[in-house]
Design an enzyme around this catalytic site. Structure first.
Site, mmCIF file in Angstrom:
data_model
loop_
_atom_site.group_PDB
_atom_site.id
_atom_site.type_symbol
_atom_site.label_atom_id
_atom_site.label_comp_id
_atom_site.label_asym_id
_atom_site.label_seq_id
_atom_site.Cartn_x
_atom_site.Cartn_y
_atom_site.Cartn_z
ATOM 1 N N SER A 144 0.774 5.941 12.247
ATOM 2 C CA SER A 144 -0.327 6.298 13.147
ATOM 3 C C SER A 144 -0.225 5.404 14.374
ATOM 4 O O SER A 144 0.241 4.252 14.275
ATOM 5 C CB SER A 144 -1.675 6.062 12.464
ATOM 6 O OG SER A 144 -2.729 6.155 13.410
ATOM 7 N N TYR A 158 -7.227 0.530 7.882
ATOM 8 C CA TYR A 158 -6.369 1.727 7.977
ATOM 9 C C TYR A 158 -5.178 1.435 8.899
ATOM 10 O O TYR A 158 -4.027 1.752 8.568
ATOM 11 C CB TYR A 158 -7.206 2.891 8.512
ATOM 12 C CG TYR A 158 -6.417 4.105 8.947
ATOM 13 C CD1 TYR A 158 -5.895 4.996 8.007
ATOM 14 C CD2 TYR A 158 -6.199 4.367 10.305
ATOM 15 C CE1 TYR A 158 -5.176 6.118 8.420
ATOM 16 C CE2 TYR A 158 -5.491 5.472 10.719
ATOM 17 C CZ TYR A 158 -4.977 6.345 9.771
ATOM 18 O OH TYR A 158 -4.262 7.452 10.179
#
Ligand code: NAP
Length: 249
Positions: A144, A158
């Site tokens: 990501s 995350y």
């Protein structure tokens, strides 16, 4: 087309969002796909039916990606139904609820690391084992843009889990290269899927779109096309790379 270009593919977390767009794209290109999901039987079944109606082949396997036995079963399903995978997309991931680090519940922290980090490692192990026996293939990991942006005030945990995926990508590419296995990752930016609402941040895309140089949110299909390229022989000399799909952000 070479044999590996049309060989079977395993996709983790393939029932919705980016995973589902990738399953449909690969199946449309003639590659049989075995994909996993965690909970939504209806979404998985509906996707399988859509693929079959379009003339493709797909099988769904309920397999929590943080569970080693379930991951191995997913790969076994692929081997039995379609043959050994020549491509693996390790996509399954969660954010947990959005919050600042000091408010992060240890249960949510552990779950995100279990799914995103341990789950990616388990699938990578299964992929390398399967591909080592058949002369190689291509693995694509799901990172990501958060890994390098940091996820401040939302999900530092995350972001850190995706940082671990980046290290896995670089290290495994070096370790598995001699076996003919390429390893790359995609790092999407803001992509229109249900993951933001699931984190309690359904308004997130509207709030942050102004920070994207291309001036818009990305689609799951735009990530899928990059993944499909990395899984194909068109990218035959690309390994150990993390490709941003973030509209310049
Ligand atoms: P999504 O729409 O929420 O879809 C997630 C998929 O993963 C679903 O098929 C879900 O199945 C499955 N899944 C969740 N937990 C799982 C588990 N423990 N085991 C197996 N499957 C599991 O998410 P998405 O936006 O497509 O995200 C996919 C990946 O891209 C994630 O790794 C995410 O971190 C990454 N990513 C997304 C964005 C973005 O903006 N959307 C940006 C960067 C990176 P069920 O429905 O059955 O739970």
């Amino acid at each position: 087309m070479s044999p590996s270009d049309c060989g079977p593919v395993v996709v983790t977390g393939g029932s919705r969002g980016i995973g589902a767009a990738t399953v449909e794209r690969l199946a449309a290109a003639g590659r049989p796909v075995a994909f996993s999901y965690a909970s939504s039987d209806v979404a998985a079944q509906t996707l399988c039916e859509r693929v079959v109606q379009a003339g493709g082949r797909a099988v769904a396997c309920k397999a929590d990606t943080s569970d080693e036995a379930a991951v191995n079963e997913l790969f076994e399903t692929c081997i039995v139904r379609f043959g050994p995978p020549t491509g693996v997309f390790i996509n399954a991931g969660i954010t947990g609820p959005a919050c600042r680090l000091t408010e992060l519940d240890p249960f949510n922290l552990r779950r995100v690391l279990e799914v995103n980090v341990v789950g990616s490692f388990l699938a990578a192990q299964a992929a390398v084992r399967a591909m080592s026996e058949t002369g190689g293939g291509s693995i694509v990991l799901m990172s990501s843009r958060a890994a390098r942006l940091g996820g401040a005030n939302e999900w530092v945990h995350y972001a850190a889990s995706k940082g671990a995926v980046d290290s896995l990508c670089v290290g495994l590419a070096r370790e598995a290269g001699p076996a003919g296995i390429r390893v790359n990752a995609v790092a999407p930016g803001l992509i229109d899927t249900a993951i933001h609402a699931a984190a309690g941040r359904g308004e997130r895309l509207d709030e942050t779109v102004s920070a994207v140089p291309l001036g818009r949110i990305g689609t799951a299909g735009e990530v899928a096309s990059t993944v499909a390229w990395l899984l194909s022989d068109e990218s035959g000399y690309v390994s150990g790379t993390i490709i941003d799909v973030g509209g310049g952000r």
